[in-house]
Design a protein around this motif. Structure first.
Motif, short mmCIF file in Angstrom:
data_model
loop_
_atom_site.label_atom_id
_atom_site.label_comp_id
_atom_site.label_asym_id
_atom_site.label_seq_id
_atom_site.Cartn_x
_atom_site.Cartn_y
_atom_site.Cartn_z
N ASN A 1 29.94 23.79 70.94
CA ASN A 1 28.93 22.83 71.39
C ASN A 1 27.84 23.51 72.23
OD1 ASN A 1 31.48 23.07 72.67
ND2 ASN A 1 30.88 21.57 74.20
N THR A 2 26.63 22.98 72.13
CA THR A 2 25.48 23.53 72.88
C THR A 2 24.72 22.37 73.51
OG1 THR A 2 24.23 23.46 70.79
CG2 THR A 2 25.17 25.58 71.42
N PRO A 3 25.38 21.63 74.41
CA PRO A 3 24.74 20.42 74.93
C PRO A 3 23.58 20.72 75.89
CG PRO A 3 26.77 20.85 76.11
CD PRO A 3 26.68 21.89 75.05
N GLN B 1 18.23 14.26 70.35
CA GLN B 1 17.69 14.30 71.71
C GLN B 1 17.83 15.70 72.32
OE1 GLN B 1 18.05 11.05 74.44
NE2 GLN B 1 19.12 12.33 75.89
N LYS B 2 19.01 16.26 72.18
CA LYS B 2 19.26 17.58 72.78
C LYS B 2 18.34 18.63 72.19
CE LYS B 2 23.04 19.76 70.57
NZ LYS B 2 22.49 20.91 69.88
N ASP B 3 18.16 18.58 70.88
CA ASP B 3 17.35 19.63 70.24
C ASP B 3 15.87 19.47 70.57
OD1 ASP B 3 19.70 20.56 69.26
OD2 ASP B 3 19.40 19.89 67.21
N VAL C 1 39.39 27.87 64.89
CA VAL C 1 40.08 27.92 66.19
C VAL C 1 39.31 27.14 67.25
CG1 VAL C 1 41.28 30.10 65.81
CG2 VAL C 1 38.95 30.13 66.72
N ASP C 2 40.05 26.68 68.24
CA ASP C 2 39.43 25.91 69.31
C ASP C 2 40.30 26.06 70.56
OD1 ASP C 2 37.29 23.24 68.96
OD2 ASP C 2 38.33 23.55 70.87
N LEU C 3 39.67 25.93 71.72
CA LEU C 3 40.41 25.97 72.98
C LEU C 3 41.15 24.65 73.21
CD1 LEU C 3 37.59 27.40 75.30
CD2 LEU C 3 39.58 28.63 74.38
P1 NAD Z 1 31.77 19.49 69.06
O1 NAD Z 1 31.69 19.26 70.51
O2 NAD Z 1 32.29 18.41 68.16
O3 NAD Z 1 32.68 20.79 68.76
C1 NAD Z 1 32.59 21.97 69.46
C2 NAD Z 1 34.00 22.52 69.68
O4 NAD Z 1 33.90 23.85 70.20
C3 NAD Z 1 34.83 21.73 70.68
O5 NAD Z 1 36.02 21.28 70.06
C4 NAD Z 1 35.13 22.75 71.81
O6 NAD Z 1 36.41 22.60 72.36
C5 NAD Z 1 34.99 24.06 71.07
N1 NAD Z 1 34.72 25.20 71.94
C6 NAD Z 1 33.77 25.33 72.90
N2 NAD Z 1 33.80 26.56 73.45
C7 NAD Z 1 34.79 27.23 72.83
C8 NAD Z 1 35.32 28.55 72.96
N3 NAD Z 1 34.78 29.43 73.82
N4 NAD Z 1 36.35 28.91 72.17
C9 NAD Z 1 36.88 28.03 71.28
N5 NAD Z 1 36.42 26.76 71.11
C10 NAD Z 1 35.39 26.38 71.88
O7 NAD Z 1 30.31 19.92 68.59
P2 NAD Z 1 29.66 19.77 67.13
O8 NAD Z 1 29.11 18.40 66.97
O9 NAD Z 1 30.61 20.31 66.12
O10 NAD Z 1 28.40 20.73 67.28
C11 NAD Z 1 28.56 22.13 67.31
C12 NAD Z 1 27.20 22.77 67.12
O11 NAD Z 1 26.67 22.43 65.84
C13 NAD Z 1 26.14 22.32 68.15
O12 NAD Z 1 25.33 23.41 68.44
C14 NAD Z 1 25.35 21.28 67.38
O13 NAD Z 1 24.02 21.20 67.83
C15 NAD Z 1 25.38 21.83 65.97
N6 NAD Z 1 25.22 20.82 64.91
C16 NAD Z 1 25.89 19.64 64.99
C17 NAD Z 1 25.79 18.71 63.96
C18 NAD Z 1 26.49 17.40 64.02
O14 NAD Z 1 26.23 16.57 63.15
N7 NAD Z 1 27.37 17.15 64.96
C19 NAD Z 1 25.03 19.03 62.82
C20 NAD Z 1 24.37 20.25 62.77
C21 NAD Z 1 24.49 21.15 63.82
#
Ligand code: NAD
Ligand code: UGA
Length: 467
Positions: A92-94, A279-281, A34-36
């Protein structure tokens, strides 16, 4: 305990692929993502599976197999939470862009919102899994929120960080080096760990499933990224020394990497690492260390970022210097905008910063990337705020043909290591460029000898420039 229904909050680069693979491997488990973001969910549900919002080799096939069978994408977050026994948080955790910790700390507002929503909606006991990358000790915050705002249900918090790399996500998920699961070392905690182990054990050998306490798991994720990024900054720091000493960074990296204690991976010199996480981490690790008063630890890791910023700047300066110290009014063609090959993700891509630097010098930049949309490129540039959106549109052009993008350019800069760039007819590109024609290879992927034979001046990372 055998899990029968899973929900994942967050349908991004991690939530989407991770859940698609779980659904593929466990056809008896109902997986709802699910996603918003309605547009994102609509794209995941697009009948044409090539239109899913995340480009990853092999992903559309996995989605096509599982979607509608036991994999579902929805915007009804409450319903999915209510139905699931296990809830992954993959939002996401930017880096924070405001207030205390601005520019370093992780912004946990989306994580907190998820916790509050789970607490409000849950009418039964749940296992909550941290999939997002989080600062160490976040689980205690989650626990607190769930306990104090919930309906008296029991929650177990697990940390199950994701180690997939973009561009190889499906491969990494199908055959991970390891799966890490952290949980409370109590009877209930161990039961929850076991439930998640049993999900992964359907396709991951048991010895690759590591279990730890929650804090070790949270911290291992941040630090695994820090170690990987550190290797890139280490080799990039040597690349400049190579350029001054006639050593060749590719040879140095091969020589270093054949020592089995060091290993060959992540020693490729480049224009600098990008992506949403390194970078973020690291900034987050720096912030956490400082908050415990560990300034030397913080400084040590911060240097990895400083080196990376320097490498990006150094690359644009190399272009300017070799074009007779001015790029004003000159066309520079970019091949690649994504932060690495085989992904449409552009977050923190080095290309954005190199373009920004060159545009500040009044260059005309033209960009071609096989998977990144024109709109995304302008969004990335506009976000930096160096120029108005109108000015960006005026001085940067996005072109969807690689030969067209190079026509009339003084230089071509390779910013992403897409394989297709190596297969182009470089003689044809050369013929249509202004002379002397330069190639700046920010990824060290090109056959420099072949380019020189055509007549190009070649400038790679970590070898002396052609004069
Ligand atoms: P992303 O921005 O692609 O996806 C996050 C999604 O969460 C977005 O679509 C957003 O709309 C949704 N969202 C946010 N708040 C919400 C809520 N309250 N209810 C429902 N949906 C909500 O981010 P990502 O790249 O998938 O990264 C997610 C996490 O995984 C981060 O913490 C990141 O550090 C970690 N991570 C990422 C990767 C990578 O390769 N991208 C790899 C390992 C870990
Ligand atoms: C990275 C880690 O590799 C994953 O294990 C982790 O799960 C993920 O971060 C995350 O937490 O998000 P990712 O950022 O997707 O994955 O991609 P990488 O392959 O690590 O590349 C990161 C950047 O470093 C890219 O810009 C890449 O081009 C650059 N890089 C990588 C180099 O410049 N040289 C190298 O030798 C390797």
């Amino acid at each position: 305990m055998k899990i029968q229904s899973i929900c994942c909050i967050g349908a991004g680069y991690v939530g989407g692929p991770t859940m698609a693979v779980i659904a593929k491997k466990c056809p008896d488990i109902k997986v709802t993502v699910v996603d918003l973001n309605e547009a994102r969910i609509a794209a995941w549900n697009d009948e044409d599976v090539s239109k899913i919002p995340v480009y990853e080799p092999g992903l559309s096939e996995v989605v096509a197999e599982a979607r509608g069978r036991n994999l579902f994408f929805s915007t009804d977050v409450d319903k999915a939470i209510d139905e699931a026994e296990m809830i992954f948080i993959s939002v996401n955790t930017p880096t924070k862009t405001y207030g205390e910790g601005k520019g370093q700390a992780a912004d946990l507002k989306w994580i907190e919102l998820c916790a509050r929503q789970i607490a409000r909606v849950a009418k039964g006991d749940k296992i909550v899994v941290e999939k997002s990358t989080l600062p160490v000790r976040t689980a205690s915050t989650l626990k607190d929120i769930l306990k104090h705002t919930g309906n008296g249900m029991n929650f177990q918090i697990l940390s199950n960080p994701e180690f997939l790399a973009e561009g190889t996500a499906v491969e990494d998920l199908m055959a991970p080096d390891r799966v890490l699961i952290g949980g409370d070392q109590t009877e209930e905690g161990l039961k929850a760990i076991d439930a998640l182990v049993n999900v992964y054990a359907r396709w991951v050998p048991r010895e690759r499933i590591l279990t730890t306490n929650v804090w070790s798991s949270e911290l291992s994720k941040l630090t695994a990224n820090a170690f990987l990024a550190q290797r890139v900054s280490s080799i990039n720091s040597l690349s400049e020394l190579c350029e001054h000493t006639e050593a060749d960074v590719n040879e140095v990296s091969r020589a270093i990497g054949t020592d089995s204690r060091i290993g060959p991976k992540f020693l490729k010199a480049s224009v600098g690492f990008g992506g949403s996480c390194f970078q973020k981490d690291i900034l987050n690790l720096v912030y956490i260390s400082r908050s415990y008063g560990l300034n030397e630890v913080a400084d040590y890791w911060e240097q990895v970022i400083i080196m990376n910023d320097y490498q990006k700047k150094r690359f644009s300066k190399k272009i300017i210097k070799n074009l007779y110290n001015t790029v004003s009014g000159k066309k520079i063609a970019f091949l690649g905008w994504a932060f690495k090959k085989d992904t449409n993700d552009t977050r923190e891509s080095a290309a954005i910063y190199v373009a920004d630097h060159l545009l500040n010098e009044q260059s005309n930049v033209s960009v071609y990337d096989p998977k990144v949309t024109e709109q995304q490129i302008y969004t990335d540039l506009d976000y930096l705020g160096s120029r108005t959106p109108e000015e960006n549109k005026e001085s940067l052009k996005v072109v969807n043909d690689p030969y067209e993008v190079c026509k009339g350019a003084h230089a071509v800069a390779v910013l992403t290591e897409w394989d297709e760039f190596k297969t182009y007819d470089w003689q044809k590109i050369y013929d249509n460029m202004l002379k002397p024609a330069h190639v700046f290879d920010g990824r060290n992927i090109m056959d420099t000898k072949a380019l020189r034979d055509i007549g190009f001046k070649v400038h790679a990372i970590g070898t002396a420039d052609d004069n």
